[in-house]
Design a protein around this motif. Structure first.
Motif, PDB file in Angstrom:
ATOM      1  N   ASP A   1     104.794  44.258 -48.575  1.00 32.15           N
ATOM      2  CA  ASP A   1     104.173  42.940 -48.484  1.00 32.15           C
ATOM      3  C   ASP A   1     104.777  42.010 -49.527  1.00 32.15           C
ATOM      4  O   ASP A   1     105.134  42.459 -50.608  1.00 32.15           O
ATOM      5  CB  ASP A   1     102.688  43.074 -48.858  1.00 32.15           C
ATOM      6  CG  ASP A   1     101.817  43.127 -47.632  1.00 32.15           C
ATOM      7  OD1 ASP A   1     102.360  43.354 -46.544  1.00 32.15           O
ATOM      8  OD2 ASP A   1     100.600  42.940 -47.803  1.00 32.15           O
ATOM      9  N   VAL A   2     104.840  40.721 -49.178  1.00 31.52           N
ATOM     10  CA  VAL A   2     105.327  39.765 -50.170  1.00 31.52           C
ATOM     11  C   VAL A   2     104.100  39.275 -50.933  1.00 31.52           C
ATOM     12  O   VAL A   2     103.337  38.470 -50.417  1.00 31.52           O
ATOM     13  CB  VAL A   2     106.018  38.576 -49.475  1.00 31.52           C
ATOM     14  CG1 VAL A   2     106.631  37.645 -50.492  1.00 31.52           C
ATOM     15  CG2 VAL A   2     107.041  39.067 -48.475  1.00 31.52           C
TER      16      VAL A   2
ATOM     17  N   PRO B   1     114.057  39.240 -42.364  1.00 34.09           N
ATOM     18  CA  PRO B   1     113.746  40.607 -41.939  1.00 34.09           C
ATOM     19  C   PRO B   1     112.318  40.999 -42.286  1.00 34.09           C
ATOM     20  O   PRO B   1     111.703  40.438 -43.196  1.00 34.09           O
ATOM     21  CB  PRO B   1     114.733  41.445 -42.754  1.00 34.09           C
ATOM     22  CG  PRO B   1     115.006  40.639 -43.978  1.00 34.09           C
ATOM     23  CD  PRO B   1     114.909  39.192 -43.563  1.00 34.09           C
TER      24      PRO B   1
ATOM     25  N   LEU C   1     110.225  43.121 -44.252  1.00 32.57           N
ATOM     26  CA  LEU C   1     110.514  43.850 -45.498  1.00 32.57           C
ATOM     27  C   LEU C   1     109.644  45.105 -45.583  1.00 32.57           C
ATOM     28  O   LEU C   1     108.613  45.206 -44.919  1.00 32.57           O
ATOM     29  CB  LEU C   1     110.259  42.940 -46.704  1.00 32.57           C
ATOM     30  CG  LEU C   1     111.082  41.628 -46.705  1.00 32.57           C
ATOM     31  CD1 LEU C   1     110.590  40.676 -47.765  1.00 32.57           C
ATOM     32  CD2 LEU C   1     112.569  41.930 -46.883  1.00 32.57           C
TER      33      LEU C   1
ATOM     34  N   ASN D   1     110.381  35.218 -38.671  1.00 33.96           N
ATOM     35  CA  ASN D   1     110.059  36.169 -39.731  1.00 33.96           C
ATOM     36  C   ASN D   1     109.731  37.545 -39.129  1.00 33.96           C
ATOM     37  O   ASN D   1     109.475  37.658 -37.942  1.00 33.96           O
ATOM     38  CB  ASN D   1     108.849  35.622 -40.505  1.00 33.96           C
ATOM     39  CG  ASN D   1     108.540  36.410 -41.761  1.00 33.96           C
ATOM     40  OD1 ASN D   1     109.402  37.096 -42.310  1.00 33.96           O
ATOM     41  ND2 ASN D   1     107.296  36.316 -42.220  1.00 33.96           N
TER      42      ASN D   1
ATOM     43  N   GLY E   1      99.264  35.055 -38.230  1.00 39.40           N
ATOM     44  CA  GLY E   1      99.792  36.281 -38.829  1.00 39.40           C
ATOM     45  C   GLY E   1     101.300  36.429 -38.906  1.00 39.40           C
ATOM     46  O   GLY E   1     101.795  37.515 -39.158  1.00 39.40           O
ATOM     47  N   VAL E   2     102.042  35.330 -38.719  1.00 36.45           N
ATOM     48  CA  VAL E   2     103.511  35.453 -38.687  1.00 36.45           C
ATOM     49  C   VAL E   2     104.173  35.185 -40.031  1.00 36.45           C
ATOM     50  O   VAL E   2     105.384  35.359 -40.189  1.00 36.45           O
ATOM     51  CB  VAL E   2     104.129  34.493 -37.637  1.00 36.45           C
ATOM     52  CG1 VAL E   2     103.712  34.887 -36.232  1.00 36.45           C
ATOM     53  CG2 VAL E   2     103.765  33.036 -37.929  1.00 36.45           C
ATOM     54  N   GLY E   3     103.375  34.715 -41.014  1.00 34.85           N
ATOM     55  CA  GLY E   3     103.946  34.451 -42.338  1.00 34.85           C
ATOM     56  C   GLY E   3     103.975  32.973 -42.714  1.00 34.85           C
ATOM     57  O   GLY E   3     104.800  32.558 -43.529  1.00 34.85           O
ATOM     58  N   LYS E   4     103.045  32.178 -42.199  1.00 38.95           N
ATOM     59  CA  LYS E   4     103.000  30.747 -42.539  1.00 38.95           C
ATOM     60  C   LYS E   4     102.708  30.543 -44.026  1.00 38.95           C
ATOM     61  O   LYS E   4     103.384  29.774 -44.703  1.00 38.95           O
ATOM     62  CB  LYS E   4     101.904  30.019 -41.738  1.00 38.95           C
ATOM     63  CG  LYS E   4     102.097  30.044 -40.251  1.00 38.95           C
ATOM     64  CD  LYS E   4     100.978  29.301 -39.537  1.00 38.95           C
ATOM     65  CE  LYS E   4      99.626  29.995 -39.643  1.00 38.95           C
ATOM     66  NZ  LYS E   4      99.569  31.296 -38.961  1.00 38.95           N
ATOM     67  N   THR E   5     101.673  31.259 -44.515  1.00 35.64           N
ATOM     68  CA  THR E   5     101.272  31.107 -45.915  1.00 35.64           C
ATOM     69  C   THR E   5     102.394  31.584 -46.834  1.00 35.64           C
ATOM     70  O   THR E   5     102.739  30.923 -47.827  1.00 35.64           O
ATOM     71  CB  THR E   5      99.965  31.887 -46.181  1.00 35.64           C
ATOM     72  OG1 THR E   5      98.977  31.415 -45.263  1.00 35.64           O
ATOM     73  CG2 THR E   5      99.476  31.692 -47.590  1.00 35.64           C
ATOM     74  N   THR E   6     102.975  32.729 -46.495  1.00 42.51           N
ATOM     75  CA  THR E   6     104.059  33.287 -47.304  1.00 42.51           C
ATOM     76  C   THR E   6     105.252  32.320 -47.323  1.00 42.51           C
ATOM     77  O   THR E   6     105.844  32.076 -48.380  1.00 42.51           O
ATOM     78  CB  THR E   6     104.505  34.647 -46.708  1.00 42.51           C
ATOM     79  OG1 THR E   6     103.335  35.440 -46.481  1.00 42.51           O
ATOM     80  CG2 THR E   6     105.440  35.375 -47.623  1.00 42.51           C
TER      81      THR E   6
HETATM   82  N1  LIG Z   1     109.139  39.219 -44.161  1.00 37.40           N
HETATM   83  C1  LIG Z   1     108.043  39.910 -44.418  1.00 37.40           C
HETATM   84  N2  LIG Z   1     108.109  41.262 -44.580  1.00 37.40           N
HETATM   85  C2  LIG Z   1     107.004  41.992 -44.811  1.00 37.40           C
HETATM   86  N3  LIG Z   1     105.768  41.475 -44.906  1.00 37.40           N
HETATM   87  C3  LIG Z   1     105.633  40.143 -44.749  1.00 37.40           C
HETATM   88  C4  LIG Z   1     106.753  39.294 -44.510  1.00 37.40           C
HETATM   89  N4  LIG Z   1     106.300  38.015 -44.381  1.00 37.40           N
HETATM   90  C5  LIG Z   1     104.961  38.066 -44.544  1.00 37.40           C
HETATM   91  N5  LIG Z   1     104.547  39.336 -44.768  1.00 37.40           N
HETATM   92  C6  LIG Z   1     103.171  39.834 -44.954  1.00 37.40           C
HETATM   93  O1  LIG Z   1     102.480  39.622 -43.716  1.00 37.40           O
HETATM   94  C7  LIG Z   1     101.119  39.299 -43.956  1.00 37.40           C
HETATM   95  C8  LIG Z   1     100.769  37.998 -43.231  1.00 37.40           C
HETATM   96  O2  LIG Z   1     101.480  36.931 -43.844  1.00 37.40           O
HETATM   97  P1  LIG Z   1     100.824  35.491 -44.018  1.00 37.40           P
HETATM   98  O3  LIG Z   1      99.469  35.594 -44.591  1.00 37.40           O
HETATM   99  O4  LIG Z   1     101.826  34.651 -44.719  1.00 37.40           O
HETATM  100  O5  LIG Z   1     100.729  35.068 -42.472  1.00 37.40           O
HETATM  101  P2  LIG Z   1     100.005  33.773 -41.873  1.00 37.40           P
HETATM  102  O6  LIG Z   1     100.851  33.299 -40.734  1.00 37.40           O
HETATM  103  O7  LIG Z   1      99.725  32.801 -42.945  1.00 37.40           O
HETATM  104  O8  LIG Z   1      98.666  34.412 -41.325  1.00 37.40           O
HETATM  105  P3  LIG Z   1      97.340  33.611 -40.836  1.00 37.40           P
HETATM  106  O9  LIG Z   1      97.666  33.079 -39.467  1.00 37.40           O
HETATM  107  O10 LIG Z   1      96.292  34.682 -40.816  1.00 37.40           O
HETATM  108  O11 LIG Z   1      97.092  32.532 -41.836  1.00 37.40           O
HETATM  109  C9  LIG Z   1     100.963  39.221 -45.473  1.00 37.40           C
HETATM  110  O12 LIG Z   1     100.443  40.444 -45.910  1.00 37.40           O
HETATM  111  C10 LIG Z   1     102.399  39.048 -45.988  1.00 37.40           C
HETATM  112  O13 LIG Z   1     102.580  39.596 -47.280  1.00 37.40           O
END
Ligand SMILES: Nc1ncnc2c1ncn2[C@@H]1O[C@H](COP(=O)(O)OP(=O)(O)OP(=O)(O)O)[C@@H](O)[C@H]1O
Ligand SMILES: [Mg+2]
Length: 383
Positions: A359-360, A354, A356, A292, A33-38
């Motif tokens: 959601d991205v 930061p 944001l 992130n 959930g930290v933003g790996k996919t993003t």
């Molecule tokens: N900098 C940011 N500011 C606001 N929202 C963000 C930011 N980066 C990511 N997000 C949001 O946080 C959520 C989780 O991001 P993401 O799916 O990329 O995490 P992940 O690490 O891939 O999660 P998982 O472990 O479940 O695969 C998404 O809704 C994404 O849009």
């Protein structure tokens, strides 16, 4: 103001521009959930804009992000789709995206490692294989890497970026190839794959206990299917081992980069710290660290401000002040966590992003994030 306070949340300390220009494989990994996919998608945008033909393998992206990458079409989502909105904004580069389908990737691996069709069908049609191929422990991680290998050797891409699954432990990814080889060497597996007559004589306590338990729980047919499955797998064992070794070597190549993503929350930092250690210990090249979801540090109050605000009555202003204090405490605690992480990243660049307001989830958002990932922070004193 302390040093920590001066270094505002959301400032960038480094840049991944070299990684995006130089590498031909990038893996984003980190806690859940930290933003790996993003980050994987934003790095893809940055690479395309830097003129590279790039493909991003996403794992279970949030729906709106999948839509933005043109991956909502279902059946064919595991094959590369062009993201025209990004390609259009890139002079020479292109962005393509696909969604990892671990089961289909596993099927292709079995086919490619079988000597003939019959051998492949024996594995693929086995009910045990069908039941476990998508859920085998570590299979998602291993298949993400296998997909990366497939795309890399196809020679079609300048850069392959692979997002990784939300594992219980981020470290699972690093251990996936070795785990497969370890599994193939396990006594139960060895006992199950020996010939029929030898099998009858097998006295290995562990495997007979295992089979007894399976028989009790699931019935004799399952036992037969299981034994048959392991036997059919034995035909492709050599191929699987060879592939695991190739993949293991590829992950350690100079042109590969691991990008560790974390948030600044203590729990995630602990896990990301272990991951950074393991990346170094196991000889994987660290391309950078992305921190992130950082809360912005609110403006610090001067002593005069504090004096003026000392005797507020109940009301919206007092509530606002309490919120300001809470956010300041949180943001300062995050700064300390970030510093602990930065120390573990050694010489690798660290990019701070930061939290944001939104959601991205669209190309616009990804382009913004991509710029932050590859821009170099201005050196102190420049304006
Ligand atoms: N900098 C940011 N500011 C606001 N929202 C963000 C930011 N980066 C990511 N997000 C949001 O946080 C959520 C989780 O991001 P993401 O799916 O990329 O995490 P992940 O690490 O891939 O999660 P998982 O472990 O479940 O695969 C998404 O809704 C994404 O849009
Ligand atoms: Mg994800």
């Amino acid at each position: 103001m302390s040093d920590v306070e001066q270094r505002h949340g959301g400032e960038r300390d480094g840049s991944l521009v070299d990684v995006v220009r130089r590498c031909d494989l990038i893996l984003t990994c980190g806690p859940g959930g930290v933003g790996k996919t993003t980050t994987a998608a934003a790095l893809g945008v940055a690479a395309a804009r830097a003129g590279r033909r790039t493909v991003v393998v996403t794992v279970d992206p949030a729906r709106r992000l999948a839509d933005a990458l043109g991956l909502a079409q279902g059946a064919a989502a595991d094959q590369p789709h062009q993201v025209p909105e990004v390609t259009r904004r890139s002079t020479d580069g292109e962005l393509w995206a696909l969604m990892l389908d671990a089961e289909k990737t596993f099927d292709r691996l079995v086919r490619s490692q079988s000597a003939n069709r019959a051998q492949a069908e024996a594995v693929l049609n086995n009910p045990v294989y069908q039941a476990i191929s998508g859920s085998l422990s570590g299979a998602q991680e291993y298949m993400a890497i296998e997909r990366l290998h497939e795309l890399h050797v196809s020679g079609e891409w300048d850069l392959v970026i692979v997002d990784t699954p939300p594992s219980r432990h981020a470290i699972d990814l690093l251990e996936a190839p070795d785990r497969l080889v370890g599994f193939l060497g396990h006594p139960i597996y060895r006992a199950l794959t020996v010939g029929q007559r030898t099998f009858a004589k097998v006295t290995d306590a562990a495997s007979s206990m295992f089979l007894w338990a399976v028989k009790r729980l699931a019935g004799p047919q399952i036992v037969e299917d299981t034994v048959e499955f392991f036997r059919s797998l034995a035909n492709i064992e050599g191929g699987l081992r060879r592939r695991a070794k190739e993949v293991s070597k590829l992950l350690r190549a100079d042109s590969t980069a691991f990008v560790v993503v974390s948030s600044p929350r203590a729990e995630a930092v602990g896990e990301a710290g272990h991951l950074l250690d393991a990346v170094g210990e196991k000889g994987f090249p660290l391309g950078g660290l992305v921190v992130n979801l950082i809360h912005p540090l609110p403006v610090a109050l001067s002593d005069d401000d504090e004096g003026l605000l000392a005797d507020l009555d109940d009301g919206p202003l007092l509530d606002h002040l309490a919120w300001h204090r809470e956010l300041s405490t949180l943001a300062l605690a995050e700064r300390r966590e970030i510093e602990a992480l930065e120390a573990l990243a050694a010489d690798a660049p660290v990019v701070e992003l930061p939290l944001l307001d939104v959601d991205v989830h669209d190309v616009e958002g990804l382009v913004g994030l991509a710029s932050r990932l590859v821009e170099r922070a201005d050196p102190p004193g420049s304006s």
